[in-house]
Design an enzyme around this catalytic site. Sequence first.
Site, PDB file in Angstrom:
ATOM      1  N   LYS A 193     -12.064   3.782   1.552  1.00  0.00           N
ATOM      2  CA  LYS A 193     -11.839   3.914   0.113  1.00  0.00           C
ATOM      3  C   LYS A 193     -10.557   4.729  -0.070  1.00  0.00           C
ATOM      4  O   LYS A 193     -10.276   5.635   0.717  1.00  0.00           O
ATOM      5  CB  LYS A 193     -13.037   4.658  -0.509  1.00  0.00           C
ATOM      6  CG  LYS A 193     -12.865   5.021  -1.980  1.00  0.00           C
ATOM      7  CD  LYS A 193     -13.039   3.834  -2.886  1.00  0.00           C
ATOM      8  CE  LYS A 193     -12.704   4.149  -4.337  1.00  0.00           C
ATOM      9  NZ  LYS A 193     -12.512   2.920  -5.128  1.00  0.00           N
ATOM     10  N   CYS A 233      -3.206   0.296  -7.381  1.00  0.00           N
ATOM     11  CA  CYS A 233      -4.494   0.435  -8.041  1.00  0.00           C
ATOM     12  C   CYS A 233      -4.324   0.256  -9.540  1.00  0.00           C
ATOM     13  O   CYS A 233      -3.542   0.956 -10.170  1.00  0.00           O
ATOM     14  CB  CYS A 233      -5.140   1.771  -7.745  1.00  0.00           C
ATOM     15  SG  CYS A 233      -6.801   1.827  -8.403  1.00  0.00           S
ATOM     16  N   LYS A 238       0.286  -1.357   0.387  1.00  0.00           N
ATOM     17  CA  LYS A 238      -0.530  -2.347  -0.319  1.00  0.00           C
ATOM     18  C   LYS A 238       0.040  -2.631  -1.704  1.00  0.00           C
ATOM     19  O   LYS A 238       0.241  -1.723  -2.508  1.00  0.00           O
ATOM     20  CB  LYS A 238      -1.974  -1.861  -0.437  1.00  0.00           C
ATOM     21  CG  LYS A 238      -2.891  -2.915  -1.045  1.00  0.00           C
ATOM     22  CD  LYS A 238      -4.330  -2.551  -0.861  1.00  0.00           C
ATOM     23  CE  LYS A 238      -5.249  -3.580  -1.503  1.00  0.00           C
ATOM     24  NZ  LYS A 238      -6.649  -3.193  -1.410  1.00  0.00           N
TER      25      LYS A 238
END
Lengths: 256, 301
Positions: free
Chosen positions: B44, B129, B163
Amino acid sequence: MKLLRVNVKKIEKVAKDIYRLNFTFPYIAKRSLPGHFLHVRIIHTILRRPFSINKVEGNDVFILFKVRGKGTHILSGYKKGSSLDILGPLGRPFTIERNTFPILVAGGMGIAPLLYLAQKLNRFRKKGYTGWLFFGVKKKNELILRSEFVKLGFRIFVATQDGSVGFKGMVTELLERKLKSSQIQALPRIYACGPKDMIYNLGEILKKYPSVEGEASWEQFMGCGLGICLGCVIATKRGYKRVCTEGPVFNIKDVF
Amino acid sequence: MNLGVKIGKLQLKYPIVTASGTFGFGEELSSLVDFSSLGALVTKTITLKSRRGNPPPRIREVECGVLNSIGLDNPGVEGFLKNKLPKIKKLGVPFIVSVGGYSPSEYVEVVKVLDRVKGIKAIEINLSCPNLRQKKMFSQSARLTFKITDSLRRITKKTLIVKLTGEVEDIRKIAKSAEYGGADALSLVNTFFAMGVDVDTKKPFLGRVYGGYSGKGIKPLSLYRVWECAKVVKIPIIGGGGIDNYRDAIEFFLVGAKVISLGTINLVNPNAAKSILNGIIKYMQKNKIKDINELVGGLVV
Ligand SMILES: Cc1cc2nc3c(=O)[nH]c(=O)nc-3n(C[C@H](O)[C@H](O)[C@H](O)COP(=O)(O)OP(=O)(O)OC[C@H]3O[C@@H](n4cnc5c(N)ncnc54)[C@H](O)[C@@H]3O)c2cc1C
Ligand SMILES: Cc1cc2nc3c(=O)[nH]c(=O)nc-3n(C[C@H](O)[C@H](O)[C@H](O)COP(=O)(O)O)c2cc1C
């Protein structure tokens, strides 16, 4: 907790839109406690759906569910022999305090986990009632499983919204009246499952009875069921807590 | 048959990783999951300080996938090192620590701490995110992608994976910025901004109103973005988004992913990597492919 495949042994319609399904699996039957849930993968859906353990008989495990949306609709069409992919038993169960007088409070489908709890509580019954069940529903056709509670030694108090059976109004109102007017030998302990409003009202009642503890099983949209995705949290006095692992059973005073 | 691949300095036994946020810190699953089918697990996302995350409901199934707005609920880097890392190390599977932040300097601070920890070999920088307060993500800007990657490259020699979001005009530019910045690999894609509404209550599905969309519905979108990036960068790509069976995985290898990542499927079946790996092996046997690296970028056009 295990991932397993079982076959539906029986599925029956209990009332309009309400079904009960059972399968045989000794591990779950032996390991599960009241308040535990099973995370069920239903075909043509993506995430699993959580269902409380409703009853255990020998090695047979029962779930009771109401058709609410896509998943439960499809599940209601399962037949004897259909394969079920199950993860469980999961969650934090109810804590049974032996020397208290159990008062079960169910709102609608909240009745589901309380029957299994009643089964366990019945083992400690000495004389008189095992406990009380306060059962609130919208309409009288939702008044299911009552004979099973009676067999387990429960005295049942019913509240319906339309007054068609029993008390007209909220089940928590009925509970409060009974608490005021009755003499209870032992310290009561509340075990509840139902809509959020009902549990909130219970919280308000508990504030007036500081020595009485109450636990309730909560609902939330859920992801993994294993505590990893952090999807199913509810807001408690100590921050967000996961229904799947820190719950579904919480002490009512910790939330409201 | 060779299924091993290398990502920076990290050698993976199998070309499969778990996607951040869908596998916890691995240790929660130790009684249920066979880790031996995983190349690595990605944790996570952790941030400098612990974060409580977004208001519930946070997750909801929709027609072809899942909406989530978890919002980086995590124990913070200190909590991670103290309570999670010792348990992850015991799993015996390589792991990649995902790092998020609200500012470029937060990434630097977290990576500085992680750089000093011996057991950590690889870091995934989550520049994508969608659940942060400012709706814009760092990987929507080529300049910030370069800046952050570059600043991290200067402070660590550990394997750095960046990412990216797929929600950009031209993902090739962003991919190249990360490569110029010194990334060892790219990971794509993260979720796509999305929402849903309950027409009976007129309320949004998610407490935060909007969130990220993952699962089957995003697979064609992610596949296209992996293909776009694979054409312009030399560093390996960890590709994913909507993979739930081995054929999906093969598609990603063919468009140029060297490793595939499994996200939403883990929430349903945390052992998914095992069956997908078996499927990949059978496919390779059937097609007489001896090395997974032969499959990578093998798209016939
Ligand atoms: C721990 C736990 C135990 C449960 N036990 C039972 C049980 O024993 N019997 C039973 O009938 N149901 C139980 N539920 C609720 C059950 O999981 C949902 O009704 C089911 O997931 C609905 O799936 P669906 O696809 O039919 O509905 P969906 O299409 O997912 O939703 C339809 C509608 O149902 C309501 N809803 C669905 N899921 C939830 C949820 N998790 N929380 C709040 N509202 C929801 C919403 O109004 C939603 O719009 C439990 C839930 C939890 C968290
Ligand atoms: C519940 C949930 C939580 C997630 N949390 C994170 C996270 O903390 N960090 C991150 O980089 N990606 C996170 N993601 C995105 C996934 O890692 C993955 O990139 C995305 O879901 C697409 O893959 P999938 O379709 O296979 O799920 C999360 C996804 C889901 C569904």
